[in-house]
Write a protein that holds these residues in place. Structure first.
Motif, short mmCIF file in Angstrom:
data_model
loop_
_atom_site.label_atom_id
_atom_site.label_comp_id
_atom_site.label_asym_id
_atom_site.label_seq_id
_atom_site.Cartn_x
_atom_site.Cartn_y
_atom_site.Cartn_z
N ILE A 75 0.83 -1.21 0.00
CA ILE A 75 0.00 0.00 0.00
C ILE A 75 0.86 1.26 0.00
O ILE A 75 0.58 2.23 -0.70
N PHE A 76 1.95 1.23 0.78
CA PHE A 76 2.80 2.41 0.92
C PHE A 76 4.14 1.98 1.46
O PHE A 76 4.25 0.94 2.14
N SER A 77 5.19 2.75 1.17
CA SER A 77 6.51 2.48 1.72
C SER A 77 7.32 3.77 1.71
O SER A 77 7.02 4.69 0.92
N SER A 78 8.31 3.85 2.58
CA SER A 78 9.21 5.01 2.55
C SER A 78 10.41 4.78 3.43
O SER A 78 10.41 3.91 4.31
N VAL A 89 19.86 7.92 19.50
CA VAL A 89 20.48 7.57 18.22
C VAL A 89 19.39 7.33 17.18
O VAL A 89 18.34 6.76 17.49
N MET A 90 19.64 7.76 15.94
CA MET A 90 18.73 7.52 14.84
C MET A 90 19.41 6.62 13.81
O MET A 90 20.58 6.81 13.50
N SER A 91 18.68 5.63 13.31
CA SER A 91 19.22 4.73 12.29
C SER A 91 18.16 4.53 11.21
O SER A 91 16.96 4.50 11.49
N GLU A 92 18.63 4.38 9.97
CA GLU A 92 17.71 4.29 8.83
C GLU A 92 16.95 2.97 8.82
O GLU A 92 17.50 1.91 9.14
N ARG A 93 15.71 3.05 8.43
CA ARG A 93 14.87 1.88 8.20
C ARG A 93 14.03 2.11 6.95
O ARG A 93 13.78 3.25 6.56
N TYR A 94 13.59 1.01 6.35
CA TYR A 94 12.64 1.12 5.24
C TYR A 94 11.36 0.42 5.69
O TYR A 94 11.38 -0.78 6.01
N LEU A 95 10.25 1.18 5.74
CA LEU A 95 8.97 0.63 6.17
C LEU A 95 8.13 0.29 4.95
O LEU A 95 8.08 1.06 3.97
N VAL A 96 7.48 -0.85 5.02
CA VAL A 96 6.62 -1.32 3.92
C VAL A 96 5.27 -1.70 4.50
O VAL A 96 5.19 -2.56 5.39
N LEU A 97 4.21 -1.08 4.00
CA LEU A 97 2.86 -1.36 4.48
C LEU A 97 2.16 -2.27 3.48
O LEU A 97 1.90 -1.89 2.35
N PHE A 98 1.88 -3.51 3.92
CA PHE A 98 1.08 -4.44 3.13
C PHE A 98 -0.40 -4.24 3.47
O PHE A 98 -0.75 -3.36 4.25
N PHE A 100 -2.42 -5.89 5.39
CA PHE A 100 -2.77 -6.01 6.80
C PHE A 100 -1.55 -6.14 7.70
O PHE A 100 -1.68 -6.54 8.86
N HIS A 101 -0.36 -5.84 7.19
CA HIS A 101 0.88 -5.99 7.97
C HIS A 101 1.84 -4.84 7.68
O HIS A 101 1.81 -4.25 6.59
N LEU A 102 2.70 -4.55 8.67
CA LEU A 102 3.73 -3.53 8.52
C LEU A 102 5.09 -4.22 8.62
O LEU A 102 5.42 -4.84 9.63
N LEU A 103 5.88 -4.11 7.55
CA LEU A 103 7.19 -4.74 7.48
C LEU A 103 8.28 -3.71 7.80
O LEU A 103 8.26 -2.60 7.28
N ILE A 104 9.21 -4.09 8.69
CA ILE A 104 10.32 -3.22 9.07
C ILE A 104 11.61 -3.83 8.55
O ILE A 104 11.93 -4.98 8.86
N LEU A 105 12.36 -3.05 7.78
CA LEU A 105 13.61 -3.51 7.18
C LEU A 105 14.76 -2.60 7.58
O LEU A 105 14.64 -1.37 7.50
N ALA A 106 15.86 -3.19 8.02
CA ALA A 106 17.10 -2.43 8.23
C ALA A 106 17.85 -2.38 6.90
O ALA A 106 17.54 -3.11 5.95
N LEU A 107 18.86 -1.50 6.84
CA LEU A 107 19.59 -1.29 5.60
C LEU A 107 21.06 -1.65 5.76
O LEU A 107 21.69 -1.27 6.76
N ASP A 108 21.58 -2.37 4.79
CA ASP A 108 23.02 -2.58 4.66
C ASP A 108 23.45 -1.75 3.45
O ASP A 108 23.39 -2.21 2.31
N ASN A 109 23.86 -0.50 3.71
CA ASN A 109 24.18 0.41 2.61
C ASN A 109 25.48 0.04 1.89
O ASN A 109 25.71 0.47 0.77
#
Length: 342
Positions: A75-78, A89-98, A100-109
């Motif tokens: 549905i949405f991501s950012s 401390v702040m660290s980057e994440r990528y959120l993905v909204l399905f 009925f679920h919210l997916l949380i992803l860390a980043l290996d840049n």
């Protein structure tokens, strides 16, 4: 005309993400309309549409559970920042909204990889706008819930935060309505019980819902369920496999069936735990089988879909019975024979 982001054209796509360009755009990107967001380059030279397609087709490091494409539409991501209230401390994440679920992803840049951190059911979370004193990042929201550790995310701008708040609340309402819909009952929403939160909800559901053709002691008087899962059971002489719902209580193993529409459960029988045991037969992927045997029953072959279910049943049903201590810790010392008088 809508504003444009001047970016260098990304190189041709390669099956390996390691060949993508290494520059990472500034997470504070210009404010653009919702329609434009999915076509803008947001991470590692990829647009949102390309990232969505990648999540459906490319493996995510440390992924757990069923495949991403089984969660429905994105549905949405950012790109956001996860804020730690203790360390600041702040660290980057990528959120993905399905759906009925919210997916949380860390980043290996360094390697341009996503790393799985968790997926949350929207029916079990609350979302709210927050503001912290002495904070230079005003666009924050929090997700929390009874089974979720509170997490604070910082968005690039107010519009991005508003999208998250609106979309999460909208999808949560749809999720709850789906559970209450007669055509899509709570039971069908919880089956297959392939996530820990579903197992916990299913335990509560079984204790408060009617069971067809129930016999014996009421299910509410059997104690608290220790484990539950869908399995396939076959009677050893007949080798006819049938789907069953196994529920482990302190003294009994309850066997239930579920109708094809996933609307009702039916009583099929129960086995006293003290008179049965589990024997491992196969722990191969795709063939997770164990046998339930007992003195007064025909052997049953049980087949599991998920390794965690197989391991849990073997562990639970192979546990030795606790034998109460019959010898007191305060046993008196042995009597000493009296000396004979000379």
């Amino acid at each position: 005309m809508s504003p444009r982001i001047e970016t260098q054209e990304p190189p041709p796509r390669s099956p390996s993400v390691r060949h993508l360009r290494q520059e990472i755009p500034d997470p504070i990107y210009p404010k653009v309309s919702t329609q434009e967001r999915n076509s803008q380059v947001v991470l590692w030279g990829w647009t949102k549409d390309e990232l969505h397609q990648r999540l459906y087709t490319y493996p995510v490091r440390e992924w757990e559970g069923r495949a991403a494409n089984t969660y429905g539409d994105i549905i949405f991501s950012s790109l956001v920042s996860l804020y730690n209230g203790y360390t600041k401390v702040m660290s980057e994440r990528y959120l993905v909204l399905f759906s009925f679920h919210l997916l949380i992803l860390a980043l290996d840049n360094t390697n341009n990889d996503f790393i799985y951190e968790g997926i949350l059911p929207l029916s079990a979370v609350e979302v709210r706008v927050i503001s912290l004193q002495d904070s230079s990042a005003p666009h924050m929201f929090e997700i929390s819930g009874p089974m979720v550790d509170s997490k604070i995310f910082i968005c690039a701008d107010a519009a991005d935060r508003q999208c998250w708040i609106e979309n999460i609340n909208d999808r949560k309402c749809k999720s709850l309505r789906q559970q209450l819909s007669p055509s899509h009952s709570t039971l069908s929403y919880l089956l297959p019980c392939d996530e820990s939160w579903k197992k916990e909800e299913l335990k509560r559901y079984l204790l408060r819902s009617p069971v067809w053709q129930w016999e014996g002691t009421a299910i509410q008087h059997m104690g608290q369920p220790a484990y539950v899962s869908l399995v396939h059971i076959s009677n050893m002489p007949l080798h006819r496999s049938q789907e069953r719902l196994l529920v482990l209580f302190p003294s009994d193993l309850l066997i239930l069936s579920v109708d094809p529409q996933r609307l009702h459960v039916k009583y099929e029988g129960r086995l006293p735990r003290k008179s049965i045991r589990a024997l491992e037969r196969s722990a191969l992927p795709g063939r997770l089988e164990f046998e339930i045997t007992g003195d007064l029953m025909e052997p049953l072959m049980v087949s599991c879909t998920y390794p965690e279910d197989y391991q849990a049943w073997i562990f639970q049903l192979q546990q030795p019975e606790k034998v109460p201590h019959t010898i007191s810790n305060h046993t008196p010392p042995p009597l000493i024979p009296k000396k004979r008088r000379s």
